[in-house]
Scaffold this motif. Sequence first.
Motif, PDB file in Angstrom:
ATOM      1  N   LEU A   1       3.113  -1.080 -11.028  1.00 12.82           N
ATOM      2  CA  LEU A   1       3.768  -1.892 -10.001  1.00 12.82           C
ATOM      3  C   LEU A   1       3.700  -3.372 -10.351  1.00 12.82           C
ATOM      4  O   LEU A   1       4.641  -4.136 -10.090  1.00 12.82           O
ATOM      5  CB  LEU A   1       3.126  -1.630  -8.642  1.00 12.82           C
ATOM      6  N   GLN A   2       2.597  -3.783 -10.965  1.00 10.13           N
ATOM      7  CA  GLN A   2       2.435  -5.192 -11.330  1.00 10.13           C
ATOM      8  C   GLN A   2       3.546  -5.658 -12.274  1.00 10.13           C
ATOM      9  O   GLN A   2       3.943  -6.833 -12.246  1.00 10.13           O
ATOM     10  CB  GLN A   2       1.067  -5.407 -11.969  1.00 10.13           C
TER      11      GLN A   2
ATOM     12  N   LEU B   1       8.104   1.817  -3.107  1.00 11.14           N
ATOM     13  CA  LEU B   1       7.309   0.731  -3.683  1.00 11.14           C
ATOM     14  C   LEU B   1       8.158  -0.247  -4.476  1.00 11.14           C
ATOM     15  O   LEU B   1       7.819  -1.436  -4.567  1.00 11.14           O
ATOM     16  CB  LEU B   1       6.191   1.311  -4.560  1.00 11.14           C
ATOM     17  N   ALA B   2       9.253   0.230  -5.054  1.00 14.05           N
ATOM     18  CA  ALA B   2      10.138  -0.679  -5.780  1.00 14.05           C
ATOM     19  C   ALA B   2      10.734  -1.710  -4.825  1.00 14.05           C
ATOM     20  O   ALA B   2      10.830  -2.906  -5.150  1.00 14.05           O
ATOM     21  CB  ALA B   2      11.244   0.105  -6.484  1.00 14.05           C
ATOM     22  N   GLU B   3      11.120  -1.264  -3.638  1.00 14.09           N
ATOM     23  CA  GLU B   3      11.646  -2.206  -2.645  1.00 14.09           C
ATOM     24  C   GLU B   3      10.539  -3.149  -2.187  1.00 14.09           C
ATOM     25  O   GLU B   3      10.785  -4.347  -1.958  1.00 14.09           O
ATOM     26  CB  GLU B   3      12.230  -1.464  -1.451  1.00 14.09           C
ATOM     27  N   ALA B   4       9.331  -2.638  -2.086  1.00 10.62           N
ATOM     28  CA  ALA B   4       8.204  -3.490  -1.705  1.00 10.62           C
ATOM     29  C   ALA B   4       8.021  -4.609  -2.724  1.00 10.62           C
ATOM     30  O   ALA B   4       7.759  -5.762  -2.359  1.00 10.62           O
ATOM     31  CB  ALA B   4       6.928  -2.661  -1.587  1.00 10.62           C
ATOM     32  N   ALA B   5       8.142  -4.283  -4.015  1.00  7.41           N
ATOM     33  CA  ALA B   5       8.004  -5.299  -5.058  1.00  7.41           C
ATOM     34  C   ALA B   5       9.103  -6.345  -4.952  1.00  7.41           C
ATOM     35  O   ALA B   5       8.863  -7.549  -5.142  1.00  7.41           O
ATOM     36  CB  ALA B   5       8.029  -4.640  -6.433  1.00  7.41           C
TER      37      ALA B   5
ATOM     38  N   CYS C   1       0.839  -1.195   0.000  1.00  3.71           N
ATOM     39  CA  CYS C   1       0.000   0.000   0.000  1.00  3.71           C
ATOM     40  C   CYS C   1       0.876   1.248   0.000  1.00  3.71           C
ATOM     41  O   CYS C   1       1.938   1.274   0.655  1.00  3.71           O
ATOM     42  CB  CYS C   1      -0.931  -0.002   1.217  1.00  3.71           C
ATOM     43  N   ASP C   2       0.436   2.269  -0.730  1.00  9.45           N
ATOM     44  CA  ASP C   2       1.179   3.527  -0.792  1.00  9.45           C
ATOM     45  C   ASP C   2       0.805   4.479   0.337  1.00  9.45           C
ATOM     46  O   ASP C   2       1.320   5.605   0.407  1.00  9.45           O
ATOM     47  CB  ASP C   2       0.981   4.204  -2.153  1.00  9.45           C
TER      48      ASP C   2
ATOM     49  N   SER D   1      -2.444  -2.144  -3.492  1.00 13.28           N
ATOM     50  CA  SER D   1      -3.371  -1.067  -3.143  1.00 13.28           C
ATOM     51  C   SER D   1      -2.634   0.260  -3.283  1.00 13.28           C
ATOM     52  O   SER D   1      -2.295   0.932  -2.296  1.00 13.28           O
ATOM     53  CB  SER D   1      -3.896  -1.276  -1.715  1.00 13.28           C
ATOM     54  N   VAL D   2      -2.398   0.654  -4.530  1.00  5.46           N
ATOM     55  CA  VAL D   2      -1.590   1.831  -4.843  1.00  5.46           C
ATOM     56  C   VAL D   2      -2.256   2.622  -5.973  1.00  5.46           C
ATOM     57  O   VAL D   2      -3.184   2.136  -6.626  1.00  5.46           O
ATOM     58  CB  VAL D   2      -0.153   1.428  -5.258  1.00  5.46           C
ATOM     59  N   ALA D   3      -1.734   3.821  -6.213  1.00  6.43           N
ATOM     60  CA  ALA D   3      -2.339   4.699  -7.214  1.00  6.43           C
ATOM     61  C   ALA D   3      -2.222   4.145  -8.629  1.00  6.43           C
ATOM     62  O   ALA D   3      -3.140   4.292  -9.435  1.00  6.43           O
ATOM     63  CB  ALA D   3      -1.692   6.082  -7.129  1.00  6.43           C
ATOM     64  N   ASP D   4      -1.081   3.508  -8.954  1.00  5.64           N
ATOM     65  CA  ASP D   4      -0.873   2.950 -10.294  1.00  5.64           C
ATOM     66  C   ASP D   4      -0.512   1.470 -10.168  1.00  5.64           C
ATOM     67  O   ASP D   4       0.653   1.089 -10.288  1.00  5.64           O
ATOM     68  CB  ASP D   4       0.228   3.714 -11.021  1.00  5.64           C
TER      69      ASP D   4
END
Length: 432
Positions: A339-340, A314-318, A243-244, A332-335
């Motif tokens: 991210l996918q 978010l890159a680290e989250a991925a 999530c962002d 659960s993010v804006a874009d």
Amino acid sequence: MKRLSTRQADFDTQLGALLAFETAQNPEVDAAVARILADIKTRGDAAVVEYTNRFDGLSVASMSDLELRRDELEAAYQRLPSAQRDALEAAAARVRRYHEKQVQPSWQYEDEDGTVLGQAVTALDRVGIYVPGGKASYPSSVLMNAIPAKVAGVGEIIMVVPTPRGERNDLVLAAAYIAGVDRAFTIGGAQAVGALAYGTQTIPQVDKVTGPGNQYVAAAKRAVFGVVGIDMVAGPSEILVICDGETDPDWIAMDLFSQAEHDEIAQSILLCPDAAYLDKVAASIEKLLSTMPRRDIIAASLGNRGALIEVRDLAEAATIANRIAPEHLELSVADPWALQQQIRHAGAIFLGRYASESLGDYCAGPNHVLPTSRTARYASPLGVYDFQKRSSLIFVSEAGAQTLGRIASTLAHGEGLPAHAKSAEYRLKAST
């Protein structure tokens, strides 16, 4: 619930400990299952009845008391309130539509010399689907296992579902009716897996067993693999949310609850770059937990294996998500689509703030039988392809035999297998 940060010097160690789950076989469970399976193999129906009476608190006399007729399934369907019937029908239609896209046709092509190569795709003759019973009843599991099998063209579907103390769930039976289950038996545990795998006087042997169950079911599926096929040996339920920090924290807390309520060893993890947002989710968890009927299970699950993890971005989250390879992954993010593109390993990916994991469990359409315990690194969701098999087609023309025969002869001699070589050489034309 653990609170971690990727900035901690020991984060990798902490994450490894969090993800660690003992998947080794339990010797005591395996020994008990082995005895049950051997007994089912030897005594068939009599053993199934005996174990069912013992473990499910029943007192039936024969297998006929344990079989559910088609009209009983229909009666359960008719007894449901219209809202439940409509929900089941709508979910079934969506699951069917999605899985119809997975059907793989047979194919072939022809070489210039007339050799024809291809693949014949055929459905399994008979499958057994295991539907859990006990802590909860799962009509959704009926739909997710039976409908892909029907779409694949399986000839006969046999459902087994335990009914402790004789309690039958109309939703489960109605789902079996809607999904087109051919035969159903109120049996469970290792004895049900054994009956499907070996066959008894009443239950015919199946080709594959699918569906989740407890540790005895998992051990039995592992033991019969090779005699029959299985889908997977499933571990505890999992959800990972990225999530962002902009989604309603109550939504995210409840998403974490949605898997935690399955079992005390289920896993729920949140990754977010906003520490203040993690505080908000923690507060939502504390606020909402007392409202949940399964609060004790949720609390134990979150305490045992749950975590709120602060990441740098978010890159680290991925990157962490790919290491975890979760069963369910919410973006659960804006874009979410951007991210996918960074996600390589996940059973099912839910994109956007409105895509709660629970929708996938029931009615979105994709299958909810998913790889767990990091097996999403190499495994896929249950699908039509699990109920089909492929046979290679090889037609060799006379001209093709001249080219292929010489190649095969050379390689066979290299492997020290002269009969292989001669078999190819016999079909070669004499040199002129």
